[in-house]
Write a protein that holds these residues in place. Structure first.
Motif, PDB file in Angstrom:
ATOM      1  N   VAL A 225     -33.334   6.262  11.387  1.00 26.56           N
ATOM      2  CA  VAL A 225     -32.639   7.115  12.355  1.00 26.56           C
ATOM      3  C   VAL A 225     -31.210   6.622  12.554  1.00 26.56           C
ATOM      4  N   ALA A 226     -31.040   5.318  12.730  1.00 26.11           N
ATOM      5  CA  ALA A 226     -29.707   4.754  12.945  1.00 26.11           C
ATOM      6  C   ALA A 226     -28.805   5.012  11.741  1.00 26.11           C
ATOM      7  N   ARG A 227     -29.347   4.855  10.543  1.00 26.48           N
ATOM      8  CA  ARG A 227     -28.553   5.104   9.341  1.00 26.48           C
ATOM      9  C   ARG A 227     -28.173   6.569   9.217  1.00 26.48           C
ATOM     10  N   ARG A 228     -29.086   7.442   9.583  1.00 32.74           N
ATOM     11  CA  ARG A 228     -28.793   8.882   9.524  1.00 32.74           C
ATOM     12  C   ARG A 228     -27.638   9.213  10.488  1.00 32.74           C
ATOM     13  N   TRP A 229     -27.693   8.657  11.693  1.00 33.84           N
ATOM     14  CA  TRP A 229     -26.619   8.907  12.649  1.00 33.84           C
ATOM     15  C   TRP A 229     -25.301   8.337  12.155  1.00 33.84           C
TER      16      TRP A 229
END
Length: 346
Positions: free
Chosen positions: A37-41
């Motif tokens: 999720v953090a990488r996607r953001w």
């Protein structure tokens, strides 16, 4: 422009509800590993396709002065005029529109005197500006922070709402000591507390307490935004309407609940209501007007403008696709040009 997939839109919807939620919570709600999720953001925000910003809430808007200013320009001078005002802290949104003006500028100042100073001492003096027409906002029923992409199910939405920081309705008075925090959150609404603390010259624990208090007091809004091309609603329109005064509050509240509405505000001007909506196609404008006329017989639309390009959106300078390029502090407390202290930056 990259294609947004369902996972991208789900993350944006989650951040619209709980913009400072932990990656662990977001991952649990979305069924994805928190690191993913953090990488996607990070990918979305680095490309300017999505961003999170903080600014004064609707309660603060009521205590200060916000206006929509229609600006007319000499032929050929529009790009120069636009470039001159993009870095103005008081010009929080700048739109190139069709209709009776060339630019529609949302101007936000601390009071009427500062608004006058900005309009007379700055905006009207720009070479090529031929006329301005100012409409004062008197009440905000909906603004961009309440708009949703609408992809999460009810259970996910409820879970995020329960975990989100409180957003109570308060007086809208922002303490002077909290302004550095508000401005830092304007640059990045997910800025970690240690970095917020560094920006404000306080400890991380104090920064956490103050941000929570601003949200609890209802003076701060934190909003997740996305490039309009990715919203599946690429057409932005603004309507100026008249409603019988006795019906204005109820009408505005009902219109504010519509899913396409980004802004619904009572105004003081030739008209008394302004509505901005994001639509899927130009043909939807006629359908919107027909729907409003059927639902609210007393409402009459006096003027309409289609946004050809968002140059700036609540402190974010945008490119031609609507992606964020950079942020400009929405420092509404800074003196406008006419009363700027000697030696201050232009």
């Amino acid at each position: 422009m990259q294609d947004f997939d369902d996972a991208d839109l789900a993350l944006i919807h989650a951040l619209q509800i709980a913009p400072r939620a932990s990656w662990a919570l977001l991952g649990a709600v979305l069924g994805v590993d928190p690191v993913t999720v953090a990488r996607r953001w990070q990918r979305l925000s680095a490309a300017g396709d999505a961003w999170i910003t903080g600014y004064g809430s609707a309660a603060l808007m009521r205590r200060t002065s916000m206006a929509l200013v229609a600006v007319s320009c000499l032929p050929g001078r529009l790009p120069e005029i636009t470039a001159r005002i993009l870095d103005d802290p008081h010009a929080v949104t700048v739109e190139h529109t069709t209709g009776n003006c060339d630019l529609l500028v949302t101007v936000w100042t601390t009071g009427l005197a500062d608004l006058s100073d900005y309009l007379v001492g700055r905006l009207s003096r720009l070479p090529g500006v031929t006329a301005t027409r100012t409409t004062m906002v008197t009440e905000v029923y909906a603004e961009g922070s309440s708009w949703r992409v609408g992809v999460l199910d009810a259970a996910a939405r409820d879970r995020l709402r329960r975990a989100a920081l409180s957003r109570a309705t308060g007086t809208g008075e922002l303490r002077t000591a909290d302004r550095p925090l508000a401005l830092a959150l304007g640059r990045d609404g997910r800025l970690p507390y240690p970095e917020l603390a560094a920006a404000a010259g306080i400890t991380a624990a104090t920064a956490r307490r103050r941000v929570a208090r601003m949200l609890d007091d209802g003076v701060l809004t934190i909003r997740c935004e996305l490039a309009r091309y990715a919203s599946h609603r690429p057409v932005s329109v603004t309507l100026w309407a008249n409603v019988p005064p006795g019906e204005l509050a109820a009408t505005a509240a009902a219109i504010a609940s519509r899913p396409e509405v980004r802004l619904c505000a009572a105004v003081a001007g030739t008209q008394n209501l302004i509505v901005t909506a994001w639509l899927s196609a130009l043909a939807d404008l006629q359908r919107l007007e027909i729907s409003l006329a059927a639902r609210f017989p007393g409402l009459s639309i006096a003027e309409r403008a289609i946004v050809l390009r968002h140059q700036k959106l609540m402190g974010r300078v945008l490119d031609e696709a609507g992606r964020a390029v950079r942020s400009v502090d929405m420092d509404i407390w800074r003196p406008p040009s006419a009363r700027r202290p000697a030696g201050a930056l232009p």
